[in-house]
Design an enzyme around this catalytic site. Structure first.
Site, PDB file in Angstrom:
ATOM      1  N   HIS A 428      27.923   2.958  42.941  1.00  0.00           N
ATOM      2  CA  HIS A 428      27.075   3.971  42.301  1.00  0.00           C
ATOM      3  C   HIS A 428      27.756   4.622  41.095  1.00  0.00           C
ATOM      4  O   HIS A 428      27.105   5.328  40.320  1.00  0.00           O
ATOM      5  CB  HIS A 428      26.682   5.043  43.321  1.00  0.00           C
ATOM      6  CG  HIS A 428      25.308   5.602  43.103  1.00  0.00           C
ATOM      7  ND1 HIS A 428      24.684   5.609  41.874  1.00  0.00           N
ATOM      8  CD2 HIS A 428      24.418   6.182  43.961  1.00  0.00           C
ATOM      9  CE1 HIS A 428      23.497   6.177  41.977  1.00  0.00           C
ATOM     10  NE2 HIS A 428      23.303   6.516  43.237  1.00  0.00           N
ATOM     11  N   ARG A 429      29.038   4.385  40.921  1.00  0.00           N
ATOM     12  CA  ARG A 429      29.710   4.903  39.721  1.00  0.00           C
ATOM     13  C   ARG A 429      29.258   4.148  38.482  1.00  0.00           C
ATOM     14  O   ARG A 429      29.353   4.666  37.362  1.00  0.00           O
ATOM     15  CB  ARG A 429      31.235   4.771  39.870  1.00  0.00           C
ATOM     16  CG  ARG A 429      31.832   5.583  40.997  1.00  0.00           C
ATOM     17  CD  ARG A 429      33.313   5.270  41.183  1.00  0.00           C
ATOM     18  NE  ARG A 429      33.541   3.878  41.542  1.00  0.00           N
ATOM     19  CZ  ARG A 429      34.761   3.333  41.706  1.00  0.00           C
ATOM     20  NH1 ARG A 429      35.837   4.092  41.526  1.00  0.00           N
ATOM     21  NH2 ARG A 429      34.874   2.066  42.035  1.00  0.00           N
TER      22      ARG A 429
END
Length: 455
Positions: A428-429
């Protein structure tokens, strides 16, 4: 000048390797490309090959030794060089090492034979048989294995009713006592008529044994016959898997996005193509279509074909798909390079070649490096849906379940359709939920309308 052979870099993260097995010995002539040894790296057990021609004059390490990257493992004598003189020039210590390494296999066998022939000392560890359980006898010499902690090394003896003596191993005695069997009634098949465990088990199975009064003895018999607990040391591959999986879970905030894919047309297309390819000996799998569709979807969504670095997100130009392959000792991910440029037939052939090389420990460094996205498929095991763990530093991995018949709603009707569930695990980064969903929407469209892959 003699040629020094050093420990090669067989994987990108390799710092050392364990010599699993030598395929050569001192005095052997080798040519470029010959396999010298199997090396256990942090990725897999791989082959170390010769880059030169020559005669092996000296081997520095025995099988089982861990050798640092770049450290010498052997010396080759070139053509017109005397291998014995080359070995002598290395010094007495080197010569001793060469002898130890060259004779490692023979020494191990001799040691095992000597251990089997030696008397078993009091307090020795319980022997282990071929099945992994406690052994009744040491290999072939008639020596009883140690008992269950009573300190008696020699086999215990009991008396016949007529005053004779019955020789029995401690495990046979324990099993007989637990099942209320008189050892004098059991025919021994061990050395010199000794009663061993299998004799008692055979006697019990024959129905000749006296039936115990309660159920407690039966439970004791089962417990006595159960396999021994095993402690299996971690291999380098297993250590690496553990380290990388823990790293992925600790470092990357994962997002999981799942979609169901209607696969009826995909199955029909596969059957039709396989009929056409039957004469070529090629049989496409649904996984080959998934690989092709993933490669095309990655081209359309480059943000998923990426790696995360502390100061940047690297979007890769090439689409190199890692295909997870299960091995007895763990998981390995060989790489299908430039998968978006390959047709289905070539994907099948290359995937089969990679899997075969992985299972025979014959993968090259190139075949293990460069992956930009990974696919893990458990559909062949009957798994419907699962979440895969990221293969860092990649930002995405696709978990593929099996295609199965399920109830499907078509308009206002309930029909039977073939459905396959896939789940994208994303970092998700680097990958937001919307980007993950768009990637899966493209993938779903390609697999539900497989002719779209021809456009």
């Amino acid at each position: 000048m003699p040629i020094e052979v050093t420990m090669p870099k067989l994987s990108p993260t390799m710092e050392s390797g364990v010599i699993a097995q030598w395929h050569v010995k001192v005095g052997d002539q080798v040519k470029e490309g010959d396999v010298l040894a199997d090396i256990e790296t942090d990725k897999a057990t791989m082959q170390m090959k010769s880059y030169d021609d020559g005669t092996i004059a000296h081997i520095d390490h025995a099988a089982g030794d861990e050798v640092a990257l770049g450290q010498r493992v052997m010396v080759l004598a070139k053509k017109n060089e005397d291998p014995q003189k080359v070995a002598a020039s290395l010094g007495a210590a080197a010569g001793a090492g060469a002898g130890a390494a060259a004779g490692a296999g023979a020494s191990a066998k001799a040691g095992a034979k000597a251990a089997a022939a030696a008397p078993v000392a009091a307090g020795a560890a319980v022997g282990v048989g071929a099945s992994g359980g406690p052994a009744d006898l040491a290999a072939g010499n008639g020596q009883a294995a140690p008992g269950s902690g009573n300190g008696h090394a020699a086999a215990e003896e009991t008396h016949h009713a007529a005053g004779g003596r019955v020789k029995a191993s401690p495990l046979a005695r324990k099993l007989a006592a637990a099942s209320s069997v008189e050892l004098a009634r059991v025919r021994g098949t061990g050395p010199n008529g000794r009663v061993i465990r299998r004799d008692v088990e055979a006697y019990l199975q024959s129905g000749a044994a006296r039936t115990p009064a309660g159920g407690e003895s039966a439970a004791a018999v089962a417990a006595a016959a159960a396999p021994a607990t095993q402690r299996i040391p971690h291999s380098r591959m297993r250590k690496t898997i553990a380290q990388r999986m823990l790293q992925a879970k600790q470092a990357a905030p994962e997002i999981h996005v799942t979609v169901d894919i209607r696969a009826d047309r995909l199955v029909a297309a596969r059957e039709e193509l396989n009929r056409r390819l039957s004469k070529e000996g090629v049989k496409l799998s649904l996984g080959d279509f998934v690989t092709k569709a993933v490669a095309m979807a990655l081209r359309a969504h480059p943000g998923v074909n990426a790696s995360f670095e502390p100061d940047a997100i690297v979007r890769h130009g090439e689409i190199n798909i890692g295909i997870a392959v299960a091995l007895p000792e763990g998981l390995i991910v060989p790489v299908l390079h430039r998968a978006d440029t390959l047709g289905l037939k070539e994907i099948r052939r290359r995937s089969e070649a990679l899997a075969a090389a992985a299972r025979s420990n014959n993968l090259s460094g190139e075949q293990l490096t460069g992956s930009t996205f990974t696919i893990s498929n458990l559909g062949m095991y009957g798994v419907r849906q699962f979440d895969a763990i990221l293969n860092m530093p990649e930002v995405g991995i696709l978990a593929v379940g099996g295609a199965e018949k399920r109830p499907v709603v078509e308009g206002d009707r309930l029909v039977v359709g073939t459905v396959m569930t896939v789940t994208l695990t994303a970092d998700h980064r680097a990958v937001d939920g919307a980007m993950a969903a768009e990637f899966l929407r493209t993938l779903k469209g390609l697999l539900e309308e497989p002719t779209a892959m021809l456009l």
